[in-house]
Design a protein around this motif. Structure first.
Motif, PDB file in Angstrom:
ATOM      1  N   LEU A  99       0.829  -1.210   0.000  1.00  0.00           N
ATOM      2  CA  LEU A  99       0.000   0.000   0.000  1.00  0.00           C
ATOM      3  C   LEU A  99       0.862   1.258   0.000  1.00  0.00           C
ATOM      4  O   LEU A  99       0.488   2.269  -0.609  1.00  0.00           O
ATOM      5  N   ALA A 100       2.019   1.201   0.653  1.00  0.00           N
ATOM      6  CA  ALA A 100       2.939   2.341   0.622  1.00  0.00           C
ATOM      7  C   ALA A 100       3.460   2.569  -0.795  1.00  0.00           C
ATOM      8  O   ALA A 100       3.563   3.719  -1.255  1.00  0.00           O
ATOM      9  N   GLY A 101       3.773   1.498  -1.495  1.00  0.00           N
ATOM     10  CA  GLY A 101       4.229   1.623  -2.885  1.00  0.00           C
ATOM     11  C   GLY A 101       3.154   2.198  -3.786  1.00  0.00           C
ATOM     12  O   GLY A 101       3.425   3.027  -4.663  1.00  0.00           O
ATOM     13  N   ILE A 102       1.922   1.803  -3.569  1.00  0.00           N
ATOM     14  CA  ILE A 102       0.811   2.342  -4.360  1.00  0.00           C
ATOM     15  C   ILE A 102       0.611   3.817  -4.052  1.00  0.00           C
ATOM     16  O   ILE A 102       0.380   4.630  -4.953  1.00  0.00           O
ATOM     17  N   SER A 103       0.736   4.188  -2.766  1.00  0.00           N
ATOM     18  CA  SER A 103       0.597   5.597  -2.382  1.00  0.00           C
ATOM     19  C   SER A 103       1.713   6.440  -2.985  1.00  0.00           C
ATOM     20  O   SER A 103       1.488   7.585  -3.375  1.00  0.00           O
ATOM     21  N   MET A 104       2.903   5.876  -3.055  1.00  0.00           N
ATOM     22  CA  MET A 104       4.011   6.597  -3.685  1.00  0.00           C
ATOM     23  C   MET A 104       3.748   6.793  -5.172  1.00  0.00           C
ATOM     24  O   MET A 104       4.057   7.849  -5.736  1.00  0.00           O
ATOM     25  N   ALA A 105       3.171   5.798  -5.812  1.00  0.00           N
ATOM     26  CA  ALA A 105       2.858   5.920  -7.237  1.00  0.00           C
ATOM     27  C   ALA A 105       1.784   6.978  -7.466  1.00  0.00           C
ATOM     28  O   ALA A 105       1.769   7.626  -8.513  1.00  0.00           O
ATOM     29  N   LYS A 106       0.923   7.159  -6.477  1.00  0.00           N
ATOM     30  CA  LYS A 106      -0.111   8.194  -6.576  1.00  0.00           C
ATOM     31  C   LYS A 106       0.402   9.566  -6.138  1.00  0.00           C
ATOM     32  O   LYS A 106      -0.362  10.529  -6.144  1.00  0.00           O
ATOM     33  N   ARG A 107       1.659   9.645  -5.734  1.00  0.00           N
ATOM     34  CA  ARG A 107       2.311  10.867  -5.266  1.00  0.00           C
ATOM     35  C   ARG A 107       1.697  11.360  -3.955  1.00  0.00           C
ATOM     36  O   ARG A 107       1.639  12.551  -3.691  1.00  0.00           O
ATOM     37  N   ASN A 108       1.254  10.447  -3.119  1.00  0.00           N
ATOM     38  CA  ASN A 108       0.694  10.775  -1.816  1.00  0.00           C
ATOM     39  C   ASN A 108       1.742  10.416  -0.759  1.00  0.00           C
ATOM     40  O   ASN A 108       1.747   9.322  -0.210  1.00  0.00           O
ATOM     41  N   LYS A 109       2.599  11.391  -0.472  1.00  0.00           N
ATOM     42  CA  LYS A 109       3.746  11.140   0.384  1.00  0.00           C
ATOM     43  C   LYS A 109       3.342  10.869   1.833  1.00  0.00           C
ATOM     44  O   LYS A 109       3.890   9.978   2.482  1.00  0.00           O
ATOM     45  N   ARG A 110       2.369  11.589   2.343  1.00  0.00           N
ATOM     46  CA  ARG A 110       1.976  11.430   3.742  1.00  0.00           C
ATOM     47  C   ARG A 110       1.423  10.022   4.003  1.00  0.00           C
ATOM     48  O   ARG A 110       1.777   9.374   4.980  1.00  0.00           O
TER      49      ARG A 110
END
Length: 182
Positions: free
Chosen positions: A127-138
């Motif tokens: 899920l962290a990798g997916i959030s990074m791909a979405k540019r959602n750093k927090r």
């Protein structure tokens, strides 16, 4: 085969084993007892999921997906404790094809619950990798810190360290001829 049928078949095998042993056929009684034990074991550990995990470890996601697709209704065919693991396996297979579509499976696996902490850490790391791909750093930082807490045996320590390094690089976006200055 549904779980209720598995339990009934296991009970029939155990009854037959007792009857065979009572009539003096010890060899057949022990053999039927072993079959009953295997049937009862398949109640707690679904054979399709075990074979699918084997193929995932061998990096053969096509065969792993084929074995998982044999589970048509996971709520009836799997024990309640396996529902989270089923969604985790589907998410891992889906993340190889379309990473953004696998997010719902990882969230569902966390929602349904898993007993092993390294599997929880794997889901949160994904899920962290997916959030990074979405540019959602927090959100990515939140999932990475939770994954680091859940990874008690340090099985995913290298991946977490690598993702933290990539997260630090997110601020350095390439802008015509150089890096953005903050």
């Amino acid at each position: 085969m549904s779980n209720i049928v598995r339990l009934v078949v296991a009970c029939v095998f155990f009854g037959a084993a007792v009857a065979l042993s009572a009539f003096g056929f010890w060899g057949w009684g022990i053999l039927v007892l072993l079959f009953g034990g295997i049937t009862l074991l398949s109640f707690f550990f679904n054979e399709n999921m075990i074979i699918s995990q084997y193929f995932l470890r061998k990096e053969n996601s096509e065969k792993a997906e084929a074995w998982l697709l044999k589970i048509t209704d996971y709520e009836k065919q799997l024990h309640k404790n396996q529902h989270g693991y089923y969604n985790l396996l589907i998410g891992l297979i889906e993340s190889r094809k379309a990473p953004m579509k696998s997010e719902k499976y990882f969230k569902k696996s966390l929602q349904l619950g898993m007993k092993m902490s390294h599997n929880i850490a794997l889901a949160k790391l994904s899920l962290a990798g997916i959030s990074m791909a979405k540019r959602n750093k927090r959100e990515a930082q939140m999932y990475l810190s939770e994954a680091a807490k859940e990874d008690k045996n340090k099985l995913l320590a290298d991946q977490i360290k690598m993702m933290k390094g990539q997260l630090a690089q997110m601020d350095k976006q390439v802008v015509r001829g150089g890096y953005r200055q903050f």
